[in-house]
Design a protein around this motif. Structure first.
Motif, PDB file in Angstrom:
ATOM      1  N   LYS A 293       0.799  -1.220   0.000  1.00  0.00           N
ATOM      2  CA  LYS A 293       0.000   0.000   0.000  1.00  0.00           C
ATOM      3  C   LYS A 293       0.840   1.281   0.000  1.00  0.00           C
ATOM      4  CE  LYS A 293      -4.310  -1.490   0.645  1.00  0.00           C
ATOM      5  NZ  LYS A 293      -5.512  -0.857   0.114  1.00  0.00           N
ATOM      6  N   VAL A 294       2.156   1.126   0.106  1.00  0.00           N
ATOM      7  CA  VAL A 294       3.026   2.295   0.173  1.00  0.00           C
ATOM      8  C   VAL A 294       2.847   3.164  -1.072  1.00  0.00           C
ATOM      9  CG1 VAL A 294       5.450   3.022   0.127  1.00  0.00           C
ATOM     10  CG2 VAL A 294       4.711   1.205   1.685  1.00  0.00           C
ATOM     11  N   ARG A 295       2.689   4.462  -0.839  1.00  0.00           N
ATOM     12  CA  ARG A 295       2.540   5.475  -1.886  1.00  0.00           C
ATOM     13  C   ARG A 295       1.320   5.241  -2.780  1.00  0.00           C
ATOM     14  NH1 ARG A 295       5.895   9.280  -2.220  1.00  0.00           N
ATOM     15  NH2 ARG A 295       5.315   9.813  -4.359  1.00  0.00           N
ATOM     16  N   ASP A 296       0.217   4.823  -2.169  1.00  0.00           N
ATOM     17  CA  ASP A 296      -1.010   4.704  -2.949  1.00  0.00           C
ATOM     18  C   ASP A 296      -1.930   5.902  -2.754  1.00  0.00           C
ATOM     19  OD1 ASP A 296      -2.004   4.351  -0.403  1.00  0.00           O
ATOM     20  OD2 ASP A 296      -3.084   2.496  -0.833  1.00  0.00           O
ATOM     21  N   GLY A 297      -1.452   6.890  -1.993  1.00  0.00           N
ATOM     22  CA  GLY A 297      -2.203   8.133  -1.842  1.00  0.00           C
ATOM     23  C   GLY A 297      -3.129   8.187  -0.644  1.00  0.00           C
ATOM     24  N   GLU A 298      -3.311   7.084   0.060  1.00  0.00           N
ATOM     25  CA  GLU A 298      -4.186   7.064   1.229  1.00  0.00           C
ATOM     26  C   GLU A 298      -3.363   7.191   2.508  1.00  0.00           C
ATOM     27  OE1 GLU A 298      -7.448   7.077   1.100  1.00  0.00           O
ATOM     28  OE2 GLU A 298      -7.430   6.971  -1.095  1.00  0.00           O
ATOM     29  N   VAL A 299      -3.944   7.810   3.516  1.00  0.00           N
ATOM     30  CA  VAL A 299      -3.253   8.009   4.790  1.00  0.00           C
ATOM     31  C   VAL A 299      -3.682   6.971   5.825  1.00  0.00           C
ATOM     32  CG1 VAL A 299      -2.797   9.634   6.676  1.00  0.00           C
ATOM     33  CG2 VAL A 299      -3.028  10.469   4.331  1.00  0.00           C
ATOM     34  N   ILE A 300      -4.981   6.690   5.899  1.00  0.00           N
ATOM     35  CA  ILE A 300      -5.508   5.690   6.829  1.00  0.00           C
ATOM     36  C   ILE A 300      -6.180   4.596   5.999  1.00  0.00           C
ATOM     37  CG2 ILE A 300      -6.959   5.273   8.843  1.00  0.00           C
ATOM     38  CD1 ILE A 300      -4.962   7.415   9.425  1.00  0.00           C
ATOM     39  N   GLU A 301      -5.726   3.358   6.136  1.00  0.00           N
ATOM     40  CA  GLU A 301      -6.364   2.285   5.371  1.00  0.00           C
ATOM     41  C   GLU A 301      -6.011   0.913   5.930  1.00  0.00           C
ATOM     42  OE1 GLU A 301      -5.044   2.053   1.320  1.00  0.00           O
ATOM     43  OE2 GLU A 301      -3.041   2.721   1.845  1.00  0.00           O
ATOM     44  N   PHE A 302      -6.789  -0.071   5.531  1.00  0.00           N
ATOM     45  CA  PHE A 302      -6.518  -1.449   5.913  1.00  0.00           C
ATOM     46  C   PHE A 302      -5.362  -1.981   5.080  1.00  0.00           C
ATOM     47  CE2 PHE A 302     -10.899  -0.906   7.283  1.00  0.00           C
ATOM     48  CZ  PHE A 302     -10.894  -1.530   8.523  1.00  0.00           C
ATOM     49  N   GLY A 303      -4.519  -2.786   5.736  1.00  0.00           N
ATOM     50  CA  GLY A 303      -3.367  -3.315   5.036  1.00  0.00           C
ATOM     51  C   GLY A 303      -3.658  -4.569   4.248  1.00  0.00           C
ATOM     52  N   HIS A 304      -4.744  -5.261   4.567  1.00  0.00           N
ATOM     53  CA  HIS A 304      -5.044  -6.520   3.887  1.00  0.00           C
ATOM     54  C   HIS A 304      -6.494  -6.529   3.404  1.00  0.00           C
ATOM     55  CE1 HIS A 304      -5.420 -10.890   3.211  1.00  0.00           C
ATOM     56  NE2 HIS A 304      -4.101 -10.893   3.146  1.00  0.00           N
ATOM     57  N   TRP A 305      -6.721  -7.139   2.239  1.00  0.00           N
ATOM     58  CA  TRP A 305      -8.054  -7.115   1.652  1.00  0.00           C
ATOM     59  C   TRP A 305      -9.092  -7.813   2.524  1.00  0.00           C
ATOM     60  CZ3 TRP A 305     -10.743 -11.557   0.537  1.00  0.00           C
ATOM     61  CH2 TRP A 305     -10.008 -12.747   0.435  1.00  0.00           C
ATOM     62  N   ARG A 306      -8.672  -8.835   3.275  1.00  0.00           N
ATOM     63  CA  ARG A 306      -9.646  -9.511   4.143  1.00  0.00           C
ATOM     64  C   ARG A 306     -10.173  -8.571   5.225  1.00  0.00           C
ATOM     65  NH1 ARG A 306      -7.614 -15.700   5.339  1.00  0.00           N
ATOM     66  NH2 ARG A 306      -6.841 -16.185   3.243  1.00  0.00           N
ATOM     67  N   HIS A 307      -9.284  -7.768   5.782  1.00  0.00           N
ATOM     68  CA  HIS A 307      -9.706  -6.818   6.809  1.00  0.00           C
ATOM     69  C   HIS A 307     -10.590  -5.725   6.216  1.00  0.00           C
ATOM     70  CE1 HIS A 307      -6.200  -7.917   9.736  1.00  0.00           C
ATOM     71  NE2 HIS A 307      -7.119  -8.867   9.634  1.00  0.00           N
ATOM     72  N   ALA A 308     -10.273  -5.296   5.005  1.00  0.00           N
ATOM     73  CA  ALA A 308     -11.116  -4.301   4.339  1.00  0.00           C
ATOM     74  C   ALA A 308     -12.498  -4.881   4.053  1.00  0.00           C
ATOM     75  CB  ALA A 308     -10.450  -3.837   3.051  1.00  0.00           C
TER      76      ALA A 308
END
Length: 345
Positions: A293-308
């Motif tokens: 997720k590094v440098r994808d433009g978001e500041v707060i986000e889930f690191g894994h798709w399962r958690h999202a």
């Protein structure tokens, strides 16, 4: 006749709404309305498809982490709380991707063991350790700072991973917590990472481009009983990350220093034995997803798709239903912990 007049008087209040409903239905049946509805529907579906594709892309896009592995003398990363669980996974994955790692912990024996294991696994990497108890208020972050200034290379990544409920019992009412237990939770999860970031920011600015990764928690977004102090610190970390990111942009350093908070949901670790079907992952999965997720433009986000996905599913539940589920789950966890404690005595 009298009956008809009586019925008319009784139900004439519905005449006006029925008239307008007929007019609206007639307009909706017109070609213009049908065309407008089709266009709007297509736009809505298109936007939904775009958002879904963007969601998928954020989890499969190539990582740009190597942007930060740029120092000829060796790029260094500091990982706090690196002896177990997620912290150990951060250290392992960063070493695998070419970074030298400074391992932080409070137990020197555990630190030495992890250092030896990683050194054997990654012989081309340089590893070092620093002992500091993040739960204390006597500026343990200074020990990390002193060690960083002695590194045979430049620091480019700070992972503020150390944290957790860190008290026993884990689940207890806020009123039952002792003042020292509350201070332990606040110091470990809030004071230490904020103070350490303040100390290391000048170094990270000098060694730019650089990266700061703060570890958050989904507990920040829900009212979790028996974890009030811990949940509050994670909400604080999210706010701190947003404000620091905005501050760096105000100082025209936004492109040179990236700040991100990874929201962590159910992940296996030394302090978390709870298993949830589909949504529980191990530390390695979490870290690999987060680094992607590094440098994808978001500041707060889930690191894994399962958690999202878990957050999306939970968000569909009505508020009272979700709250009732959380209350039942946390009561059960508290009861299980109390039973285990009683049996061990």
């Amino acid at each position: 006749m009298d009956n008809r007049e009586e019925l008319y008087k009784r139900f004439r209040i519905f005449a006006v709404p029925i008239y307008y409903l007929q007019r609206i239905y007639g307009l909706w049946r017109s070609e213009t309305a049908q065309l407008t509805t089709a266009v709007v529907g297509t736009i809505v579906i298109g936007l939904a498809a775009y958002r879904f594709a963007l969601f998928i892309w954020t989890f499969i896009r190539p990582s740009t982490l190597q942007r930060y592995c740029h120092v000829e003398t060796g790029s260094w990363a500091v990982v706090t709380g690196a002896t177990d669980g997620i912290g150990r996974a951060w250290a392992d994955e960063l070493a695998a991707r070419g970074f030298n790692v400074l391992l932080h912990g409070r137990n020197p024996e555990k630190l030495d063991r992890v250092k030896k294991e990683l050194a054997a696994k990654y012989p081309r990497r340089t590893l070092d350790t620093v002992v500091a108890d993040a739960s204390r208020a006597d500026h343990p972050e200074q020990a990390v700072m002193d060690k960083v200034t002695q590194l045979p290379g430049k620091l480019v990544i700070l992972v503020n991973n150390v944290g957790g409920a860190v008290v026993s019992p884990t689940y207890q009412t806020h009123a039952a917590m002792t003042p020292s237990s509350i201070d332990t939770v606040l110091n470990t999860n809030a004071r230490f990472p904020v103070q350490l970031t303040s100390l290391l920011l000048p170094i990270l600015k000098e060694n730019k481009p650089s990266l700061i990764l703060n570890c958050g928690s989904a507990t920040a977004n829900f009212g979790i009983p028996y974890l009030a102090a811990y949940s509050g610190t994670k909400a604080f970390i999210e706010g701190f990350t947003r404000s620091l990111d905005a501050e760096l942009e105000a100082e025209f350093l936004h492109k040179d220093i990236e700040v991100k908070c990874i929201t962590i949901n159910n992940t296996r670790s030394a302090g978390n034995k709870t298993e949830m079907p589909v949504f529980t992952i191990d530390g390695g999965e979490l870290v690999r997803g987060s680094l992607g997720k590094v440098r994808d433009g978001e500041v707060i986000e889930f690191g894994h798709w399962r958690h999202a996905l878990q957050a999306f599913v939970v968000g569909l539940l009505p508020g009272p239903v979700l709250r009732g589920y959380l209350l039942d789950q946390m009561r059960e966890r508290k009861a299980v912990e109390e039973d285990e404690t009683a049996k061990s005595r």
